[in-house]
Structure formats: C-alpha cells, structure tokens
Design an enzyme around this catalytic site. Structure first.
Site, PDB file in Angstrom:
ATOM      1  N   GLU A  83      12.994  41.691  -3.856  1.00  0.00           N
ATOM      2  CA  GLU A  83      12.367  41.021  -3.848  1.00  0.00           C
ATOM      3  C   GLU A  83      10.847  40.485  -2.181  1.00  0.00           C
ATOM      4  O   GLU A  83      10.996  41.482  -1.411  1.00  0.00           O
ATOM      5  CB  GLU A  83      12.841  40.082  -3.064  1.00  0.00           C
ATOM      6  CG  GLU A  83      14.196  38.896  -3.661  1.00  0.00           C
ATOM      7  CD  GLU A  83      15.170  37.767  -2.944  1.00  0.00           C
ATOM      8  OE1 GLU A  83      15.837  37.453  -3.796  1.00  0.00           O
ATOM      9  OE2 GLU A  83      15.436  38.106  -2.089  1.00  0.00           O
ATOM     10  N   CYS A 121      21.233  38.520   8.905  1.00  0.00           N
ATOM     11  CA  CYS A 121      19.497  39.357   7.739  1.00  0.00           C
ATOM     12  C   CYS A 121      21.106  39.435   6.625  1.00  0.00           C
ATOM     13  O   CYS A 121      22.290  40.338   6.832  1.00  0.00           O
ATOM     14  CB  CYS A 121      19.204  40.034   7.651  1.00  0.00           C
ATOM     15  SG  CYS A 121      18.684  41.359   6.733  1.00  0.00           S
ATOM     16  N   SER A 181       8.094  45.615  11.083  1.00  0.00           N
ATOM     17  CA  SER A 181       8.712  45.354  11.421  1.00  0.00           C
ATOM     18  C   SER A 181       9.880  46.387  11.948  1.00  0.00           C
ATOM     19  O   SER A 181      10.286  46.880  10.901  1.00  0.00           O
ATOM     20  CB  SER A 181       9.240  44.159  11.209  1.00  0.00           C
ATOM     21  OG  SER A 181      10.435  43.068  12.112  1.00  0.00           O
ATOM     22  N   CYS A 212      12.606  33.600   6.966  1.00  0.00           N
ATOM     23  CA  CYS A 212      13.434  34.580   7.838  1.00  0.00           C
ATOM     24  C   CYS A 212      14.656  35.006   7.221  1.00  0.00           C
ATOM     25  O   CYS A 212      15.680  34.408   7.722  1.00  0.00           O
ATOM     26  CB  CYS A 212      13.008  34.905   9.440  1.00  0.00           C
ATOM     27  SG  CYS A 212      10.836  34.929   9.057  1.00  0.00           S
TER      28      CYS A 212
END
Length: 353
Positions: free
Chosen positions: A91, A119, A192, A333
């Site tokens: 994605e 996550c 990140s 997120c």
C-alpha cells in the site's frame, strides 16, 4: 540475462548499465520515463535507434497494477493498493498538504520483520523487499492520478522498515530527487526508521541528504523494547548518540516520531529523559496518536495529551502534533497491512469516486 528496470535508474546508474550511453542522453531518458512519466522513448534527443533498441531489449518499463483505492470520508487521504509482478500486494497513501500539493507515504517492503507492537504491518511478517522502481512507481502512480496537484514530498513510512532495504530505498530516493526524475527536494524526502543502528551509522558516513526520523516512542530502553523489540539490540542511549551525530553532520535538528499511548509514554519522566538524551541539540518531535482498531493500545485523551505536550515545552523540547489521517480506511500511521496475505486482497476496497 536479467532485465534492468529503467524507472529505477538515475542518469548515472543508467549510463553505467548501458555502455556507450552518454550521461547527457541518459539524463534525457530518465526525464522521459520518470520526469514526464512516459512509457516510450520516441524522439528522445540524441538517442540513436541502435541505443533505443538496446534499452528496449535489456530494459523493463513495468507499471504497478492498482488493485483498488479508498478515499477517507473524514479527510482527503487516499489509500492505494498495489500489486507487483509476483502477485504480492502493498500500500501507499496520498497525503494532502496545507497548500494544493500532495505528499506520498511509500512502502519499502511487503510486510515487515520487526514486529513493533503498534504496527499492523509487523503482524504480517516479512515477505520481500521492494525494488527501487516499485517505490518510484508508487509516487508516480499517485502523481498520475492528480495532475492538478503536484507531488512535492515523499515519506518512506509505509509498510516495512526502510533501513532493512537500505540500498533500494536510497536508490529510489535518488531517482525521486534527481532533477531529471521526479524533482522532489531532498529536504522533502523523509525516511523513517525504528532504529537500526548500523544502517544509521552508514547513513551518516555516506552523508545522505534526506531527513531521517527515528520512531522512538519511549526514552527508556526497557519500556521501548516492549513496543519495539529491536531495542534489545540497539538501546535508546546508542540511538540517541547516533541521531546527535547525524544532526551535527546535517546541520539540522534531530527528528523523532512519538506514537502517543495512553498510560504508557505520556508521563513527565519521558520528557525529562528526552531532555537529558538530547541536551544541547535542537529537537523536533512529531507526536502522533496511536491507531489500534483491536484496542491493545488506547489513545490518550485531550487532558493526558495536553500534560505531555506541556512537559515537552517545560523541558525546552520542540514538537509538532501530527494528524494521522484516514483512520476509517486504515490509512493512518501504523495501520498499513494490505488486507492481504500471499498476494491476494482479503476484502475489496471502496473505489474513489
């Protein structure tokens, strides 16, 4: 003979891969394929028919298949579901900026091996690294659908740990940055990481020009390890020291991301420890509310969040509260997980009107 993905090349790597292709002509080829997002080499100035034929024979110009896309009903975020040539899916997210511009949150891997507690991607496990062209193509796909709003930034913060796919991510960043490529400024390319210390050291040594943001989320190694298991190998003190060295090398602040979790990392002791770790260094902390549809981690309410932000201010620490968009489409997120395993989408997504 393996074929070369042409949209994953800078002019320099393209010229090196095809002997006899001059750098000026390679720049025009990259401009055609990435800058102009064309799928042909017709009429590239200085490109002979013989060299064009060689590029066609030894090169690939694949596109990612867009399986579906979802638009949030809450904000202008759009999540894209892509499928690679091997059938694996991943994605990206189109992020609206404050002006008529977009940024794109890119995936760097299919799945992730690091299993961070907050996550969703980490729950999939690791499937494979994405190729440079697949990351470039994510950005181009979003740009292609919104020609009226330029894509002026990218953040490698989608599925995967970018520094575990270091070489491919840096190559993709170079293509996106190149003035013949996507022309995105290095200060608008963000990478990140949850803290892979050897790769951070390499990043510093190579003097990479992009913004590196460390997802910290606790200033204490023992607490952080419960959220981010890799902390057992690379503790907070060592990561803080590396980020200080990076800031000194780049002449900018230390960039941290802080996933705010109710009752866990919102106390004044966290702010005090951050002040100790980064004393004398400019700090910019992106504070992001946790997203967990299963309720394992809860968001801090306004009062708890406010006390934490006040503690940061009291310790002289710079911060910005980040809006985590598209929660209703799992685009926020920590939520990217492709709704897929083995390359097949679990559920259809609602098309963008």
């Amino acid at each position: 003979m393996s074929l070369i993905h042409l949209r994953g090349q800078t002019p320099e790597t393209l010229a090196a891969a095809f002997s006899g292709l001059s750098l000026p002509v390679a720049r025009r080829v990259v401009h055609r394929l990435v800058g102009q997002d064309r799928n042909d080499l017709d009429g590239v100035p200085g490109l002979s028919k013989l060299r064009a034929a060689e590029l066609g024979e030894r090169g690939r110009l694949d596109r990612l298949e867009i399986l579906d896309r979802r638009r949030s009903d809450l904000d202008p975020f759009v999540k894209y579901l892509f499928r690679g040539a091997d059938g694996r899916v991943f994605e990206a997210v189109r992020i609206p900026l404050e002006k008529p511009r977009f940024s794109v949150c890119l995936s760097s891997q299919v799945g992730c091996a690091l299993a961070c507690g907050f996550c969703e991607t980490g729950r999939l496990g690791f499937l494979r690294n994405l190729e440079p062209w697949e990351m470039v193509e994510q950005a181009l796909s979003v740009r292609r659908e919104s020609p009226e709003r330029p894509t002026t930034g990218v953040v490698f913060q989608g599925q995967g740990e970018p520094l575990q796919n270091y070489d491919h991510v840096m190559q993709a960043a170079r293509v996106l940055r190149d003035p013949c490529g996507a022309r995105i400024g290095s200060d608008r390319i963000t990478i990140s990481t949850v803290g892979l210390l050897p790769q951070i050291e390499r990043y510093i040594e190579e003097r990479q020009p992009y913004r590196l943001i460390l997802s910290l989320s606790s200033a204490f190694s023992e607490k952080r390890e419960r959220l981010i298991p890799i902390t057992a190998r690379y503790g907070v003190d060592a990561l803080a020291a590396a980020m200080r060295r990076l800031a000194a090398a780049q002449g900018g602040p230390v960039h941290l991301a802080w996933v705010l979790i109710a009752g866990y990392n919102t106390g004044p002791e966290e702010a005090a420890e951050l002040a100790r770790l980064f004393r004398g260094v400019r700090l910019r902390i992106s504070v992001i509310d946790v997203n967990d549809p299963e309720g394992r981690f809860l968001r801090a309410d306004d009062a708890e969040r406010g006390r934490f932000l006040e503690a940061l201010s009291a310790n002289g620490l710079g911060f910005v509260r980040r809006y985590s968009g598209g929660p209703d489409i799992d685009a926020a997120c920590g939520l990217l997980a492709s709704r897929a395993r083995g390359g097949t989408a679990h559920a259809p997504l609602t098309p963008v009107p």
